[in-house]
Scaffold this motif. Structure first.
Motif, short mmCIF file in Angstrom:
data_model
loop_
_atom_site.label_atom_id
_atom_site.label_comp_id
_atom_site.label_asym_id
_atom_site.label_seq_id
_atom_site.Cartn_x
_atom_site.Cartn_y
_atom_site.Cartn_z
N ASP A 247 0.84 -1.20 0.00
CA ASP A 247 0.00 0.00 0.00
C ASP A 247 0.87 1.26 0.00
OD1 ASP A 247 -2.28 -1.53 0.04
OD2 ASP A 247 -2.66 -1.28 2.20
N ALA A 249 3.90 1.50 -1.09
CA ALA A 249 4.60 1.60 -2.38
C ALA A 249 3.67 2.21 -3.44
CB ALA A 249 5.08 0.22 -2.83
N LYS A 250 2.42 1.80 -3.43
CA LYS A 250 1.46 2.34 -4.39
C LYS A 250 1.22 3.83 -4.18
CE LYS A 250 -0.90 -2.10 -4.95
NZ LYS A 250 -2.08 -2.92 -4.58
N GLU A 251 1.38 4.29 -2.94
CA GLU A 251 1.18 5.70 -2.62
C GLU A 251 2.48 6.50 -2.72
OE1 GLU A 251 -0.65 5.95 1.23
OE2 GLU A 251 -2.14 4.41 0.73
N GLY A 252 3.55 5.85 -3.14
CA GLY A 252 4.82 6.54 -3.29
C GLY A 252 5.56 6.77 -1.98
N LYS A 253 5.13 6.12 -0.89
CA LYS A 253 5.80 6.29 0.41
C LYS A 253 7.09 5.46 0.49
CE LYS A 253 2.50 8.91 2.09
NZ LYS A 253 1.65 8.46 3.18
N THR A 254 7.18 4.46 -0.36
CA THR A 254 8.40 3.67 -0.55
C THR A 254 8.35 3.16 -1.98
OG1 THR A 254 9.83 1.93 0.37
CG2 THR A 254 7.48 1.45 0.26
N SER A 255 9.39 2.52 -2.43
CA SER A 255 9.40 2.09 -3.83
C SER A 255 9.00 0.62 -3.97
CB SER A 255 10.79 2.28 -4.44
OG SER A 255 11.69 1.30 -3.97
N GLU A 256 8.33 0.30 -5.07
CA GLU A 256 7.97 -1.08 -5.34
C GLU A 256 9.21 -1.95 -5.48
OE1 GLU A 256 5.03 -2.03 -8.21
OE2 GLU A 256 3.74 -0.32 -7.69
#
Length: 363
Positions: A247, A249-256
């Motif tokens: 979740d 990663a999808k919000e840009g809080k960490t990378s996929e």
């Protein structure tokens, strides 16, 4: 004594040290419950299986090792239970005059917080204490030096992750997940194979260190033969952690990419798996291989909070090292909310929850 290339490549996983809010010292209630549940089984094993008359010459120092001791306080409870049972064994066998001194060897990775461990030693203890740093997947004690070996909830932590989990060309590539629940069967197979290899190394080392007639007690999260990993509490918690990371990663809080390169290094075995690994090793006879109820049930938001603190104490260091410490607070805030939303799933896992109690005797 040898370390070897495989041990040199092994990762070190340690619980949160110190005595702070998120420390293992303050957030190990599930492990304490496991120790309490296993107490009667351990006492019975020592009274019936520990062959003290076989120790020749009679030891003047009786050595007990706790492997993967962490920082306490649970290790002290387990050690005290063992020591009291051994003393009782000497008395009931008419060997009070031969009662030895007791030396407890506390083992964990060198990065473990031994300062907190030793600062917390019970002041009224009836044993000498020493710390022994090093990976228990290799040799850490001299030949035939241990009379009782004990390890609680440390063996499921893998020595290293299977390399194929990060190989984009492998059917076991675990992209978009951090664990094996809901993953292709090849991912689960890779975890199981790594656990089997690591446990074989553990047993091989202990086979050289435990005296003939001595016993080893292993406590670890377990699942009944044929039961899906999705029903196991520890597996459910890591699955929720992975969902939170995705979740973010999808919000840009960490990378996929960071999520794709992270996998939780823990595996929950069945009695069938542990039996097969032990029998292949051949150094120990299996005296007990029991699943016991998980006796630490809590409900609702209390369960969510307990699970959150439990997971954070165990993996915060691992998460911070891989993703950066700046995401830790938000990650576990999200985990708490997701755990509340998943209360039915967690409650079901508590109902099916169990730990594996293994008693082995050195041949």
């Amino acid at each position: 004594m040898s370390s070897g290339t495989e041990l040199a490549e092994a990762a070190e996983y340690t619980m949160n040290g110190g005595d702070s809010t998120y420390s293992y010292h303050k957030n190990s209630r599930f492990q304490r419950a496991a120790t309490d549940v296993a107490k009667a089984t351990i006492e019975k094993a020592i009274m019936e299986k520990l062959d003290i008359r076989r120790f020749s010459p009679a030891p003047t120092t009786f050595q007990i090792a706790d492997l993967g001791c962490s920082v306490g306080p649970n290790t002290f409870v387990a050690v005290q239970n063992i020591l009291e049972a051994v003393r009782r064994k000497y008395v009931t066998q008419g060997l009070s005059s031969q009662m030895p001194d007791f030396l407890v060897l506390f083992n964990d990775h060198a990065s473990n917080d031994f300062n907190t461990l030793f600062a917390s030693l019970p002041p009224d203890r009836q044993y000498y204490a020493a710390g022994v740093p090093g990976s228990f997947h290799g040799r850490v004690f001299p030949d035939a030096s241990l009379h009782v070996a004990h390890s609680a909830h440390a063996l499921p932590w893998l020595r290293k992750l299977p390399e194929e989990l990060l190989d984009a060309n492998s059917p076991a590539y675990n992209k978009g997940r951090v664990y094996y629940i809901s993953a292709p069967s090849q991912v689960l197979d890779a975890y199981a194979a790594q656990f089997a290899k690591d446990t074989a190394m553990f047993l091989s080392a202990r086979g050289k260190e435990v005296v003939s007639g001595g016993i080893m007690v292993l406590l670890l999260p377990g699942r009944a033969n044929g039961i899906a990993h999705s029903c196991v509490l520890s597996d459910v918690m890591f699955d929720l952690l992975g969902a939170c990371l995705m979740d973010m990663a999808k919000e840009g809080k960490t990378s996929e990419a960071l999520v794709d390169s992270f996998n939780a290094p823990v595996y929950t075995p069945s009695p069938e798996e542990m039996t097969a690994i032990t029998e292949r090793n051949g150094c120990f006879s299996i005296e007990t291989m029991d699943l016991t109820p998980f006796n630490a049930k809590v409900d609702g938001s209390a369960a969510a909070h307990a699970c959150t603190m439990h997971v954070r104490a165990g993996v915060e260091g691992l998460i911070g090292k891989h993703f950066g410490s700046e995401i830790v607070n938000e990650l576990f805030d999200r985990f708490f909310e997701k755990a509340k939303e998943s209360s039915d799933r967690i409650s079901s896992a508590f109902l099916h929850g169990c730990q594996l109690v293994v008693v082995l005797k050195r041949k």
